[in-house]
Write a protein that holds these residues in place. Structure first.
Motif, PDB file in Angstrom:
ATOM      1  N   LEU A   1      -7.181  17.925  10.376  1.00 23.30           N
ATOM      2  CA  LEU A   1      -7.999  17.889   9.165  1.00 23.30           C
ATOM      3  C   LEU A   1      -7.593  18.947   8.144  1.00 23.30           C
ATOM      4  N   ALA A   2      -6.794  19.912   8.555  1.00 25.05           N
ATOM      5  CA  ALA A   2      -6.512  21.061   7.699  1.00 25.05           C
ATOM      6  C   ALA A   2      -5.411  20.744   6.699  1.00 25.05           C
ATOM      7  N   THR A   3      -5.641  21.135   5.456  1.00 29.68           N
ATOM      8  CA  THR A   3      -4.615  21.057   4.424  1.00 29.68           C
ATOM      9  C   THR A   3      -3.713  22.290   4.520  1.00 29.68           C
TER      10      THR A   3
ATOM     11  N   GLN B   1       0.850  -1.192   0.000  1.00 30.91           N
ATOM     12  CA  GLN B   1       0.000   0.000   0.000  1.00 30.91           C
ATOM     13  C   GLN B   1       0.887   1.244   0.000  1.00 30.91           C
ATOM     14  N   ALA B   2       0.489   2.239  -0.765  1.00 34.31           N
ATOM     15  CA  ALA B   2       1.250   3.492  -0.802  1.00 34.31           C
ATOM     16  C   ALA B   2       1.202   4.161   0.567  1.00 34.31           C
ATOM     17  N   PRO B   3       2.293   4.789   1.012  1.00 35.16           N
ATOM     18  CA  PRO B   3       2.297   5.449   2.325  1.00 35.16           C
ATOM     19  C   PRO B   3       1.347   6.641   2.335  1.00 35.16           C
ATOM     20  N   ALA B   4       0.811   6.894   3.500  1.00 32.37           N
ATOM     21  CA  ALA B   4      -0.093   8.031   3.645  1.00 32.37           C
ATOM     22  C   ALA B   4       0.691   9.334   3.544  1.00 32.37           C
ATOM     23  N   PRO B   5       0.114  10.356   2.916  1.00 31.34           N
ATOM     24  CA  PRO B   5       0.818  11.636   2.818  1.00 31.34           C
ATOM     25  C   PRO B   5       0.983  12.273   4.197  1.00 31.34           C
ATOM     26  N   GLU B   6       2.086  12.948   4.377  1.00 30.37           N
ATOM     27  CA  GLU B   6       2.348  13.584   5.669  1.00 30.37           C
ATOM     28  C   GLU B   6       1.425  14.781   5.858  1.00 30.37           C
ATOM     29  N   ARG B   7       0.936  14.947   7.068  1.00 28.85           N
ATOM     30  CA  ARG B   7       0.068  16.073   7.402  1.00 28.85           C
ATOM     31  C   ARG B   7       0.857  17.090   8.221  1.00 28.85           C
ATOM     32  N   LEU B   8       0.621  18.369   7.929  1.00 26.29           N
ATOM     33  CA  LEU B   8       1.332  19.408   8.674  1.00 26.29           C
ATOM     34  C   LEU B   8       0.973  19.370  10.158  1.00 26.29           C
ATOM     35  N   ILE B   9      -0.286  19.114  10.450  1.00 27.51           N
ATOM     36  CA  ILE B   9      -0.743  18.974  11.828  1.00 27.51           C
ATOM     37  C   ILE B   9      -1.059  17.500  12.040  1.00 27.51           C
ATOM     38  N   ALA B  10      -0.325  16.859  12.935  1.00 19.62           N
ATOM     39  CA  ALA B  10      -0.506  15.420  13.153  1.00 19.62           C
ATOM     40  C   ALA B  10      -1.955  15.138  13.540  1.00 19.62           C
ATOM     41  N   GLY B  11      -2.605  14.285  12.754  1.00 23.14           N
ATOM     42  CA  GLY B  11      -3.990  13.935  13.022  1.00 23.14           C
ATOM     43  C   GLY B  11      -4.979  15.037  12.711  1.00 23.14           C
TER      44      GLY B  11
END
Length: 245
Positions: free
Chosen positions: A170-172, A158-168
């Motif tokens: 919802l904001a892009t 499975q492709a890795p999940a994209p990193e989020r600026l704020i861990a967990g």
């Protein structure tokens, strides 16, 4: 309103009506004079008052905006007549070329002459432009990551999940940038931003927005350090027009 004092009407009801109209005009003018005097005093305080009493330019701009709004309302309430003017130089700056254009065609109902019924033929067109506003739109980015399994070795790929600026969070990055610009550039507090999001049907607590701001500031610490080193490399710093050693 102009009255001929030498030829006043003898009808008492008409005289009463004229008196009421005059009183309304006087009351309206008194209110306008009082407000204009207040604006003049504020301008005088801004230019000549002590530093502690000087008016914030933003507060003065708000008063002038109200005055301009009243002038615009008065102009809009009056009769409007379209007159062909020989000098057709634009009265305002043309709209920027980089703005997207949406064509709206308003054509006649049919190609038959309304007078004689003959066939109409095109001789040109009139083109005008109006500035429109497209409200901001919130959307949901739905990220799907397919899973694949190998029947031979029982491994799941499975492709890795994209990193989020704020861990967990919802904001892009785009939404975080909007919150930061609104808070620090447009001076919109977080509780007001929460109200604006609520009008779009998205409930976001102020504490959530504050957490986003704090997380985004963590990412900006490297930029802050670089700017700090560049600023502190000078012999003098200038803040509020005052040289500070």
């Amino acid at each position: 309103m102009r009255l001929d004092l030498d030829n006043l009407p003898s009808d008492m009801a008409l005289l009463h009506g004229l008196l009421r109209d005059m009183a309304a005009v006087v009351e309206h003018r008194d209110g306008e004079i009082e407000r204009l005097q207040t604006i003049i005093k504020q301008l005088q305080r801004t230019q000549f008052g002590r530093r502690s009493e000087r008016l914030n330019p933003d507060q003065l701009a708000l008063g002038l905006e109200d005055l301009d709004s009243d002038i615009g309302r008065a102009e809009a309430s009056g009769p409007h007549v379209d007159v062909e003017i020989a000098d057709k130089r634009p009265r305002r700056k043309p709209l920027a070329d980089h703005l997207p254009r949406e064509e709206v065609l308003i054509d006649v109902a049919n190609d038959a002459c309304p007078c004689c019924g003959g066939v109409l033929h095109s001789i040109g067109e009139s083109v005008s432009e109006m500035l429109d506003w497209v409200p901001a739109q919130l959307r949901v980015l739905r990220i799907t990551r397919p899973k694949y399994a190998c029947r031979s070795c029982n491994i799941v790929a499975q492709a890795p999940a994209p990193e989020r600026l704020i861990a967990g969070g919802l904001a892009t990055p785009a939404l975080l940038a909007q919150v930061l610009v609104s808070k620090y550039c447009d001076h919109t507090p977080l509780y007001r931003q929460a109200q604006m999001f609520a009008r779009h049907g998205v409930e976001l607590e102020r504490s959530t927005l504050a957490g986003w701001v704090g997380g985004a500031c963590w990412w900006l610490e490297a930029l802050d350090d670089r700017l700090r080193k560049d600023v502190f490399a000078s012999d003098h710093l200038f803040a509020d027009d005052t040289p500070v050693p």
